[in-house]
Design a protein around this motif. Structure first.
Motif, PDB file in Angstrom:
ATOM      1  N   VAL A 142       7.462  -6.209   2.602  1.00 22.28           N
ATOM      2  CA  VAL A 142       8.651  -5.526   3.131  1.00 22.28           C
ATOM      3  C   VAL A 142       9.759  -6.543   3.406  1.00 22.28           C
TER       4      VAL A 142
ATOM      5  N   TRP B 111       1.610  -6.094   3.766  1.00 23.10           N
ATOM      6  CA  TRP B 111       2.713  -5.168   4.003  1.00 23.10           C
ATOM      7  C   TRP B 111       3.897  -5.838   4.693  1.00 23.10           C
TER       8      TRP B 111
ATOM      9  N   TYR C  54       1.348   0.335  -2.607  1.00 20.20           N
ATOM     10  CA  TYR C  54       0.113   0.954  -2.098  1.00 20.20           C
ATOM     11  C   TYR C  54      -0.960   0.986  -3.189  1.00 20.20           C
TER      12      TYR C  54
ATOM     13  N   CYS D 294       7.324   1.060  -2.246  1.00 23.18           N
ATOM     14  CA  CYS D 294       6.168   1.118  -1.337  1.00 23.18           C
ATOM     15  C   CYS D 294       5.021   1.899  -1.960  1.00 23.18           C
TER      16      CYS D 294
END
Length: 704
Positions: A357, A353, A400, A396
């Motif tokens: 990002v 993550w 996931y 996102c």
């Protein structure tokens, strides 16, 4: 001692033979090989030669050969059936091992384990939070001033500095064909607004490739596409107009930032500022010149053009400039270096993550932003952030799903302490290839492949070779990963999944009016689930695919997988309203004739009646507009002393590049127009008029 068990294969193999020994007692009926359960087979202790010798010892000649080949075919069918059976069932003991540790660097392999064992979880979370805040603050302090503080000069008399993209700017030139209006009066707009011929520009980094044109632009009789768009120029000044001049004139529709890189005045790595000056006097010709920083040579144009510009010294006297250089390379290096400790020490979920990002916003704000921010516009930076947030949430959501379907298995550490996880493999394999995918605009985009359409591949030199290499590479990687999936015992599951994927793509390709477009972010989404294994290959494949996914999602958004034919043309000719076709030219009278409506036109007559005006371009500038006519006295037009291009034509006849007959080329194109508007049809290719001899070469078929 136990009694020795007979070998099953010996008895069954002999039952496969179609031959019986006539001197022996009758044998049992021959058993069909397909009826034999695969589990009943065991490796034979007899060699093939011994079996054949025993089966065919009493046969000879043609009968022997017939029976031998018949038996060999049955054996081949059996082996094929056994292979596909094993392929479908999978290995007897499935395994999916982690990447092996690097034995020579065992100390470095153990360091993350000791760190996570000895440092409590709360302390690690606090440390990570402080580290991320420091990381964010460092990037903010470097990048935000460039995006929000306008470039400035210590000299108050310096003109306003314009922040440009690498490609075209409508503030400088409106576009191709007749976009600048009759006599080109609408261009260049920047000079009309500022009231000064000098203009200072700020260019971003990476304009060596960012100044390419991906839509067809006509220059005289040339069709320019897939190359940098700058005409003439060069730093070898032939005749100086003023002492501060640094380059020869560029044609005014050249991309300013691309021309500045071509002249060596702006670095493709750091960007920068440059000062250019527009010539009020027409330039009689533009010669091709060698470029700097590995960019293409400029485009040559052998006739006059309405306007041109040249670069001059940026700093006059003791003048200094601020906020000119693009910090994107600095931001990129900071993010790569500061990401290393996270990838090395943190858990798989944290690595996934945090790095994704960071990669998304690195693309959006630095390496390949979807819009170039003009710091003088208060809403510019806000618009960029808004666009980034618009794409960040769905990105996102997809990340996931990819984490739970694939990447979690690869990046997460083993639950059992008996299994060894290679942290260095994650650092050395997954992380570098991730950034290679993130930097798609400076890595894979520089291959001679734009889009996987037949028309695009034909227009780029080396495209077919590059596509072939890409297909071979993807195929090899797919085979390797398919074997890893098979070893893990999940081949049937993934075969069903990818069969659905392929079937879905085939169905989408059949939708009328749409063309299938598998963007690189979609390709990554399709392939990442197939990399749901452990080991080095999965680390490498997932790294580069995740980077490519972020590159597409951040830069271009979640573009449709099926697009209209019109949208795929970009700014290329649409082919809806065809231009008139030149049919004849009388060199004596100077009358040029054309056919108003092409014979193969598919549009209805009403559409052509709507485009009732005729537009004639001379050297890519509109110089003649009239109602629905089928001929023009071109000789009278060119010799009319009140014509706006007359002085330029005479100057070119005196100082231009002439052929052996003393002629200069004039490039003439024709199109249709809706009266009293700026709405045009496609234009024809250029006819070449040799002037003053009056020899006309009709254009090749095609549209511009």
């Amino acid at each position: 001692m136990s009694k020795k068990q007979p070998n099953k294969f010996d008895n069954q193999d002999r039952s496969l033979s179609l031959v019986t020994n006539k001197s022996h007692s009758p044998t049992p009926p021959i058993q069909n090989p397909e009826d034999i359960p695969l589990t009943d087979f065991a490796p034979s202790t007899m060699s093939t030669s011994e079996l054949l010798a025993d089966d065919y010892e009493n046969e000879s000649g043609e009968e022997y050969m017939r029976l031998y080949h018949q038996d060999r075919k049955k054996r081949w069918l059996y082996k094929t059936k056994r292979f596909f059976h094993k392929l479908w069932i999978g290995p007897e003991e499935p395994r999916d091992d982690y990447a092996p540790r690097i034995s020579k660097l065992e100390f470095l392999e153990e360091l993350p384990v000791k760190f996570n064992t000895n440092v409590p979880l709360l302390y690690r979370r606090v440390l990570l939070t402080i580290y991320l805040v420091f990381w964010f603050g460092l990037c903010y302090s470097i990048l935000i001033p460039y995006l929000t503080v306008p470039p400035s000069s210590s000299d108050p008399s310096t003109p306003l500095i314009h922040s440009l993209t690498c490609s075209s700017s409508r503030e400088f030139w409106n576009g191709k064909n007749a976009a600048c209006g009759l006599n080109g009066d609408s261009c260049p707009e920047i000079v009309k607004h500022s009231g000064d011929n000098d203009v200072v520009i700020r260019c971003p980094a990476l304009c060596d490739r960012g100044s390419w044109t991906y839509s067809l632009i006509p220059i005289g009789d040339q069709r320019i596409k897939y190359r940098g768009y700058f005409i003439g120029g060069g730093d070898k000044v032939v005749s100086k107009i003023e002492d501060t001049q640094l380059t020869n004139p560029y044609r005014a529709d050249s991309y300013p930032c691309g021309a500045a890189v071509h002249a060596g005045l702006i670095s493709p790595f750091w960007g920068g500022c440059a000062r250019l000056s527009y010539k009020s006097k027409n330039q009689p010709y533009f010669e091709s010149a060698k470029g700097h920083y590995g960019v293409d040579d400029s485009i040559g144009f052998k006739s006059f053009f309405k306007s041109s510009f040249y670069f001059k010294k940026l700093k006059l006297a003791s003048e200094t400039f601020h906020q000119c250089h693009d910090p994107r390379i600095v931001i990129l290096m900071i993010n790569i270096l500061l990401g290393l400790p996270v990838v090395y020490l943190a858990s798989g979920a944290t690595v996934y993550w945090v790095i994704n990002v960071v990669g998304f916003w690195t693309i959006c704000l630095a390496t390949d932003p979807p819009i170039v921010v003009d710091a003088t516009d208060p809403q510019g930076f806000a618009s960029l952030i808004s666009l980034g947030l618009e794409r960040f949430l769905p990105t996102c959501s997809i990340l996931y799903i990819l984490w739970h379907s694939s990447t979690k298995r690869t990046l997460s550490e083993p639950a059992s302490p008996d299994e060894k996880f290679s942290y260095l493999s994650r650092v050395l394999l997954w992380y570098p290839l991730f950034w290679l995918g993130v930097l798609n605009n400076v890595s894979f985009d520089r291959l001679p492949v734009d889009r996987l359409t037949i028309s695009d591949l034909k227009e780029q030199s080396g495209a077919l070779l590059a596509v072939s290499a890409i297909i071979v590479t993807i195929s090899i990687c797919a085979v390797i990963q398919a074997y890893k999936i098979w070893l893990s015992g999940r081949f049937r599951k993934y075969l069903r999944v990818y069969s659905i994927f392929v079937l879905g793509l085939v169905l989408l390709a059949q939708i009328p009016g749409l063309s299938l477009r598998v963007h690189h972010y979609i390709l990554a989404m399709l392939l990442i689930p197939g990399c749901a294994t452990r080991g080095r290959t999965a680390l490498m494949f997932q790294g580069i695919l995740l980077g490519l996914f972020l590159s597409g999602a951040s830069r271009w958004g979640l573009a449709a997988i099926a697009e209209t034919i019109t949208s795929l043309k970009r700014d290329d000719p649409l082919g809806k309203i065809f231009p008139p076709i030149f049919t004849a030219y009388d060199s004596g009278s100077g009358v040029l004739q054309w056919q108003l409506v092409p014979e193969n036109a598919t549009s209805v007559a009403a559409a052509y009646n709507k485009y009732s005006s005729i537009s004639l371009l001379i050297n890519d500038i509109e110089y003649f507009v009239s109602d629905n006519i089928s001929s023009l006295d071109l000789k009278s037009l060119l010799t009319n002393t009140t014509a706006p291009f007359y002085d330029s034509l005479q100057d070119t006849l005196r100082n231009g590049i002439k052929d052996g007959n003393g002629d200069i080329p004039l490039y003439i194109r024709i199109g249709r127009k809706i009266p009293n508007t700026m709405v045009y049809s496609d234009f024809s290719n250029a006819a070449i008029l040799r002037w003053p001899s009056g020899i006309l070469t009709l254009p090749l078929p095609g549209l511009t």
